[in-house]
Design a protein around this motif. Sequence first.
Motif, PDB file in Angstrom:
ATOM      1  N   ALA A 234       0.840  -1.206   0.000  1.00 14.31           N
ATOM      2  CA  ALA A 234       0.000   0.000   0.000  1.00 14.31           C
ATOM      3  C   ALA A 234       0.877   1.258   0.000  1.00 14.31           C
ATOM      4  O   ALA A 234       2.111   1.179   0.033  1.00 14.31           O
ATOM      5  CB  ALA A 234      -0.897  -0.029   1.234  1.00 14.31           C
ATOM      6  N   LEU A 235       0.229   2.397  -0.030  1.00 14.75           N
ATOM      7  CA  LEU A 235       0.960   3.667   0.019  1.00 14.75           C
ATOM      8  C   LEU A 235       1.542   3.874   1.423  1.00 14.75           C
ATOM      9  O   LEU A 235       0.935   3.431   2.411  1.00 14.75           O
ATOM     10  CB  LEU A 235       0.011   4.832  -0.288  1.00 14.75           C
ATOM     11  CG  LEU A 235      -0.521   4.891  -1.716  1.00 14.75           C
ATOM     12  CD1 LEU A 235      -1.599   5.971  -1.829  1.00 14.75           C
ATOM     13  CD2 LEU A 235       0.632   5.192  -2.682  1.00 14.75           C
ATOM     14  N   PRO A 236       2.659   4.608   1.517  1.00 12.38           N
ATOM     15  CA  PRO A 236       3.253   4.843   2.847  1.00 12.38           C
ATOM     16  C   PRO A 236       2.236   5.448   3.815  1.00 12.38           C
ATOM     17  O   PRO A 236       2.169   5.064   4.982  1.00 12.38           O
ATOM     18  CB  PRO A 236       4.382   5.843   2.559  1.00 12.38           C
ATOM     19  CG  PRO A 236       4.680   5.712   1.108  1.00 12.38           C
ATOM     20  CD  PRO A 236       3.454   5.195   0.431  1.00 12.38           C
ATOM     21  N   GLU A 237       1.414   6.388   3.311  1.00 13.00           N
ATOM     22  CA  GLU A 237       0.476   7.053   4.222  1.00 13.00           C
ATOM     23  C   GLU A 237      -0.600   6.097   4.744  1.00 13.00           C
ATOM     24  O   GLU A 237      -1.153   6.309   5.816  1.00 13.00           O
ATOM     25  CB  GLU A 237      -0.143   8.315   3.607  1.00 13.00           C
ATOM     26  CG  GLU A 237      -0.573   8.238   2.173  1.00 13.00           C
ATOM     27  CD  GLU A 237       0.542   8.517   1.157  1.00 13.00           C
ATOM     28  OE1 GLU A 237       1.656   7.974   1.296  1.00 13.00           O
ATOM     29  OE2 GLU A 237       0.267   9.260   0.190  1.00 13.00           O
ATOM     30  N   THR A 238      -0.874   5.030   3.983  1.00 11.97           N
ATOM     31  CA  THR A 238      -1.867   4.047   4.445  1.00 11.97           C
ATOM     32  C   THR A 238      -1.330   3.311   5.682  1.00 11.97           C
ATOM     33  O   THR A 238      -2.040   3.147   6.675  1.00 11.97           O
ATOM     34  CB  THR A 238      -2.181   3.040   3.318  1.00 11.97           C
ATOM     35  OG1 THR A 238      -2.622   3.781   2.186  1.00 11.97           O
ATOM     36  CG2 THR A 238      -3.237   2.041   3.728  1.00 11.97           C
ATOM     37  N   TYR A 239      -0.055   2.882   5.602  1.00 14.38           N
ATOM     38  CA  TYR A 239       0.546   2.211   6.767  1.00 14.38           C
ATOM     39  C   TYR A 239       0.638   3.187   7.941  1.00 14.38           C
ATOM     40  O   TYR A 239       0.329   2.839   9.081  1.00 14.38           O
ATOM     41  CB  TYR A 239       1.955   1.698   6.436  1.00 14.38           C
ATOM     42  CG  TYR A 239       1.967   0.617   5.390  1.00 14.38           C
ATOM     43  CD1 TYR A 239       1.724  -0.707   5.745  1.00 14.38           C
ATOM     44  CD2 TYR A 239       2.210   0.900   4.056  1.00 14.38           C
ATOM     45  CE1 TYR A 239       1.725  -1.716   4.790  1.00 14.38           C
ATOM     46  CE2 TYR A 239       2.212  -0.096   3.096  1.00 14.38           C
ATOM     47  CZ  TYR A 239       1.974  -1.401   3.465  1.00 14.38           C
ATOM     48  OH  TYR A 239       1.966  -2.394   2.524  1.00 14.38           O
ATOM     49  N   ALA A 240       1.085   4.401   7.635  1.00 15.79           N
ATOM     50  CA  ALA A 240       1.282   5.381   8.713  1.00 15.79           C
ATOM     51  C   ALA A 240      -0.042   5.655   9.421  1.00 15.79           C
ATOM     52  O   ALA A 240      -0.123   5.609  10.657  1.00 15.79           O
ATOM     53  CB  ALA A 240       1.881   6.665   8.140  1.00 15.79           C
ATOM     54  N   ALA A 241      -1.112   5.887   8.646  1.00 18.78           N
ATOM     55  CA  ALA A 241      -2.409   6.224   9.256  1.00 18.78           C
ATOM     56  C   ALA A 241      -2.948   5.053  10.075  1.00 18.78           C
ATOM     57  O   ALA A 241      -3.467   5.241  11.181  1.00 18.78           O
ATOM     58  CB  ALA A 241      -3.408   6.626   8.171  1.00 18.78           C
ATOM     59  N   LEU A 242      -2.781   3.850   9.533  1.00 20.69           N
ATOM     60  CA  LEU A 242      -3.277   2.658  10.233  1.00 20.69           C
ATOM     61  C   LEU A 242      -2.658   2.557  11.626  1.00 20.69           C
ATOM     62  O   LEU A 242      -3.339   2.293  12.628  1.00 20.69           O
ATOM     63  CB  LEU A 242      -2.904   1.418   9.405  1.00 20.69           C
ATOM     64  CG  LEU A 242      -3.332   0.062   9.921  1.00 20.69           C
ATOM     65  CD1 LEU A 242      -4.826  -0.134   9.649  1.00 20.69           C
ATOM     66  CD2 LEU A 242      -2.548  -1.057   9.222  1.00 20.69           C
TER      67      LEU A 242
END
Length: 282
Positions: free
Chosen positions: A186-194
């Motif tokens: 996934a996109l970096p921001e997807t991991y970060a937000a999760l």
Amino acid sequence: MAGQEQGAFAAGVRDVAWDPKQYGRFADHRSRPFHELVARIPTPSPRRVVDLGCGPGELTLGLAERWPEARVVGVDSSPEMLAEARARDTEGRVEWVGSRAEDWDPVVTGDAAFDVLISNATLQWVPTHLRLSPAWFEALAAGGTFAMQVPANFDAPSHRLMREVAARHPRADDLEEPLDRTRSVALPETYAALLLDLGADVDAWQTTYLQVLAAEEGAPHPVLEWVRGTGLRPVLGVLTDEAERAAFLADYERELEVAYPRRGFGVLFPFTRLFVVARKSA
Ligand SMILES: C[S@@+](CC[C@H](N)C(=O)[O-])C[C@H]1O[C@@H](n2cnc3c(N)ncnc32)[C@H](O)[C@@H]1O
């Protein structure tokens, strides 16, 4: 330490076995991101560490050296990789566990929670890893760290051309799904937000390594040799007929020669990787 087996201990039905020797051919390039990931782990002296997708074990053994007091566990679904890892571990420093990441239960593995869960260059092979990551993070001890690194290069010429060659191959219909399965990053921001949503301190970044691969005259293209040990495995798993496989490889190699030309110094093979380090509050 004795190993333990959890859940199904097999690669996907159509995947070819992992080959530690082929994978190890580019060990320098492959190990650098691991060291850069470990360097950002803020948990000072973990007592329990797990390496999910430990592969041939060299890097896992490095964790045991880095944290000599820690109990280190290496988990992998490949019998070939684990056999290599066990053979390397002459002093029995690591507990090697045969399990798919999907079946591995961080809670039942022992008596105390893990302080560090690291996964290097593995979760791209686990299509459900985004769904599983919260449980891995939640299972950590207070102050613990979840640290992962995955390739973020699925639109690079090496992978795009693999899909294009597959699409015009006589077995195109059979190749589509196995190749799609490997597009799980996934996109970096997807991991970060999760992970931020779970209350983690998150340190996430992407890096493109400008890798120079040796290219000897008359030898197969080095990018082909690189992906043969990893990203090409789903294709090799489908194309078991020698002629079908040879036709694919010849077509693909011709494309690679154009996309990554051989020069005096070798071949320049840019490779983007995504890193996520998430720390639980103490
Ligand atoms: C590219 S290697 C990385 C190995 C090691 N972490 C390293 O950095 O050298 C990927 C590893 O993931 C393992 N793997 C692939 N799918 C897996 C799964 N579903 N569960 C556990 N391990 C898996 C493979 O067997 C292989 O050893």
